[in-house]
Write an enzyme that holds these catalytic residues in place. Structure first.
Site, PDB file in Angstrom:
ATOM      1  N   CYS A 122      49.598  34.596  42.180  1.00  0.00           N
ATOM      2  CA  CYS A 122      48.255  34.143  41.821  1.00  0.00           C
ATOM      3  C   CYS A 122      48.332  32.751  41.211  1.00  0.00           C
ATOM      4  O   CYS A 122      48.819  31.832  41.862  1.00  0.00           O
ATOM      5  CB  CYS A 122      47.552  35.143  40.903  1.00  0.00           C
ATOM      6  SG  CYS A 122      48.514  35.685  39.471  1.00  0.00           S
ATOM      7  N   ARG A 123      47.893  32.598  39.960  1.00  0.00           N
ATOM      8  CA  ARG A 123      47.822  31.266  39.352  1.00  0.00           C
ATOM      9  C   ARG A 123      48.988  30.958  38.420  1.00  0.00           C
ATOM     10  O   ARG A 123      48.889  30.059  37.597  1.00  0.00           O
ATOM     11  CB  ARG A 123      46.494  31.120  38.606  1.00  0.00           C
ATOM     12  CG  ARG A 123      45.286  31.141  39.521  1.00  0.00           C
ATOM     13  CD  ARG A 123      44.007  31.292  38.738  1.00  0.00           C
ATOM     14  NE  ARG A 123      42.829  31.218  39.605  1.00  0.00           N
ATOM     15  CZ  ARG A 123      41.658  31.768  39.312  1.00  0.00           C
ATOM     16  NH1 ARG A 123      41.509  32.431  38.165  1.00  0.00           N
ATOM     17  NH2 ARG A 123      40.643  31.662  40.137  1.00  0.00           N
TER      18      ARG A 123
END
Length: 219
Positions: free
Chosen positions: A182-183
């Site tokens: 993800c981030r």
């Protein structure tokens, strides 16, 4: 011989300019905004939704970041879209996160607390993932919103936003290995995804790196 007072004045003005960046980053909310923007351009409304702030507060923070040249904007119809000014800002963020984690014990504690929500989630290192990708026996999934994937993603990844994951898994057989990202290390979206995939009977792993960390730290 050069005038020491004159040189001191020059240095003083130089450090004052350096301090502009430091002052602009003296807010946790502004750091959060830059972190979000490092994953892709966002409107003020989108930033307000993700940060839990009002549009007015987000706009005030963006004004300060604009003055420090850390973000920029462009108009698309009636919308104003913000992004980080260039790749050097994302590199700076990675360095800052690493420095904080190495120097501030509380960061490690909070990170462990975040990961502790998904203790059963399996992890894989970047090195091991690269080997699997070279052998073409793993699917790398980008869990972020599609607009962030379009802006930048890890080479070879497939975009499967979290809300579309259940439908995507219906197209796969259980013998495939899955890896989600993800981030970055302080984002829990990948852990949520891997936890769900494991519950559905898939062999799945989470990789800690996001796009920024993957591209910054070369093997």
């Amino acid at each position: 011989m050069k005038n020491n007072c004159f040189e001191s004045d020059i240095k003083q003005r130089l450090y004052q300019q350096f301090a502009r960046i430091g002052k602009s980053l003296s807010s946790d909310k502004r750091l959060e905004i830059i972190d979000i923007l490092s994953n892709g351009p966002k409107s003020v409304d989108n930033l307000a939704k993700q940060t839990g702030m009002s549009v007015a507060n987000v706009s005030r923070h963006l004004k300060i970041l604009l003055e420090a040249k850390l973000v920029r904007f462009q108009k698309k119809g009636t919308f104003v879209i913000y992004s980080v000014s260039d790749i050097s800002v994302t590199h700076f963020l990675s360095s800052l996160w690493n420095l904080c984690e190495n120097r501030l014990a509380d960061v490690k504690v909070i990170k462990d607390e975040l990961n502790g929500q998904y203790e059963e989630v399996q992890h894989i290192t970047k090195q091991d993932l690269v080997i699997k990708m070279q052998k073409n026996n793993v699917i790398l999934i980008d869990i972020r919103p599609i607009e962030e994937f379009i802006t930048s993603h890890i080479k070879g990844a497939t975009s499967v936003p979290l809300e579309q994951l259940a439908d995507y898994l219906q197209t796969l057989t259980k013998d495939v290995e899955l890896v989600a990202y993800c981030r970055g290390p302080y984002c829990s979206l990948a852990s949520q995804a891997v936890n769900y995939m494991q519950d559905q009977g898939f062999t799945a792993y989470r990789i800690e790196e996001g796009v920024r960390e993957w591209n910054t730290h070369v093997l």
